[in-house]
Design a protein around this motif. Structure first.
Motif, short mmCIF file in Angstrom:
data_model
loop_
_atom_site.label_atom_id
_atom_site.label_comp_id
_atom_site.label_asym_id
_atom_site.label_seq_id
_atom_site.Cartn_x
_atom_site.Cartn_y
_atom_site.Cartn_z
N LEU A 1 0.82 -1.21 0.00
CA LEU A 1 0.00 0.00 0.00
C LEU A 1 0.85 1.26 0.00
CD1 LEU A 1 -2.88 -1.02 2.44
CD2 LEU A 1 -3.06 -0.60 -0.03
N LYS A 2 1.92 1.27 0.80
CA LYS A 2 2.81 2.43 0.81
C LYS A 2 3.41 2.66 -0.57
CE LYS A 2 4.33 2.57 5.65
NZ LYS A 2 5.50 2.43 6.55
N ARG A 3 3.87 1.59 -1.20
CA ARG A 3 4.46 1.69 -2.54
C ARG A 3 3.43 2.17 -3.56
NH1 ARG A 3 7.11 -2.68 -2.08
NH2 ARG A 3 5.52 -4.08 -2.83
N PHE A 4 2.20 1.65 -3.46
CA PHE A 4 1.14 2.03 -4.39
C PHE A 4 0.84 3.53 -4.29
CE2 PHE A 4 -3.35 2.96 -5.08
CZ PHE A 4 -3.49 2.57 -6.41
N TYR A 5 0.62 4.02 -3.07
CA TYR A 5 0.29 5.44 -2.91
C TYR A 5 1.45 6.35 -3.26
CZ TYR A 5 -4.26 4.37 -0.91
OH TYR A 5 -5.54 3.95 -0.75
N VAL B 1 -0.45 11.08 -5.39
CA VAL B 1 0.61 12.04 -5.09
C VAL B 1 0.12 13.46 -5.33
CG1 VAL B 1 2.91 12.85 -5.77
CG2 VAL B 1 2.47 10.39 -5.55
N GLU B 2 -0.55 13.69 -6.47
CA GLU B 2 -1.04 15.03 -6.81
C GLU B 2 -2.07 15.53 -5.81
OE1 GLU B 2 -2.46 14.49 -10.79
OE2 GLU B 2 -0.43 14.16 -11.58
N VAL C 1 -1.37 6.44 2.13
CA VAL C 1 -1.88 5.17 2.64
C VAL C 1 -2.63 5.34 3.95
CG1 VAL C 1 0.31 4.56 3.76
CG2 VAL C 1 -1.28 2.76 3.13
N PHE C 2 -2.21 6.26 4.81
CA PHE C 2 -2.85 6.39 6.11
C PHE C 2 -4.09 7.28 6.08
CE2 PHE C 2 1.68 5.48 7.22
CZ PHE C 2 1.46 4.12 7.33
#
Length: 175
Positions: free
Chosen positions: A43-47, A54-55, A60-61
């Motif tokens: 999830l961290k990598r995905f977000y 990002v924009e 994730v949190f």
């Protein structure tokens, strides 16, 4: 997710009687979504790598409780990030904490062994010295999931907690 997601269907269907239903609770080779550490890393990598997230500054949190993967005996960036978050919440809040403030009043944190399941080995702490002591007495180089506890969860009418786990199967690409 960084791991092969192919399932060996011969293992699933092997030795199965005709007309008998099979329930699976573990699938091979998908630790990227089926383990505590794998899921949070994925999830961290995905977000981090999804431009729309990002924009819009969506992380994730924003969807899950704040979680840190702590390696016992190792004071790395993840360890220091947890310490800072704990201290920020203890001082009255953190601009980085996305859960509502009602869940931060006692600053409760779950510590779960990454290699166990079904609620085994879970500890709850609200004192940073106790957390440090606990982690320092664990076997060296074992992973621990340190997660902000949702202090006022939604409960069933009998005051029991529950979780909802949803899995989706994507059967084709939308090209």
């Amino acid at each position: 997710f960084g791991h092969s997601m192919y399932v060996k269907f011969d293992k699933i269907n092997g030795n199965r009687e005709v007309g008998r239903h099979v329930v699976l609770n573990h699938l091979e080779n998908i630790k990227g979504i089926s383990t505590k550490t794998g899921l949070i890393k994925s999830l961290k990598r995905f977000y981090k790598n999804t431009s729309r997230a990002v924009e819009s500054d969506y992380g994730v949190f924003d969807s899950t409780p704040t979680t840190f993967l702590i390696l016992s005996g190792c004071e790395d960036n993840e360890h220091y990030s947890f310490l800072q978050r704990f201290k920020d919440i203890a001082m009255g809040g953190s601009s980085k904490e996305k859960v509502p403030s009602k869940h931060c009043q006692s600053n409760l944190w779950l510590i779960k062994p990454a290699a166990m399941n079904q609620g085994r080995g879970i500890e709850i702490f609200s004192n940073l010295a106790e957390i440090k002591s606990f982690l320092n007495t664990r076997p060296a180089h074992t992973y621990w999931v340190v997660q902000k506890y949702i202090e006022k969860p939604l409960l069933f009418t009998n005051s029991r907690k529950f979780d909802i786990r949803v899995w989706a199967v994507i059967t084709c690409k939308n090209e």
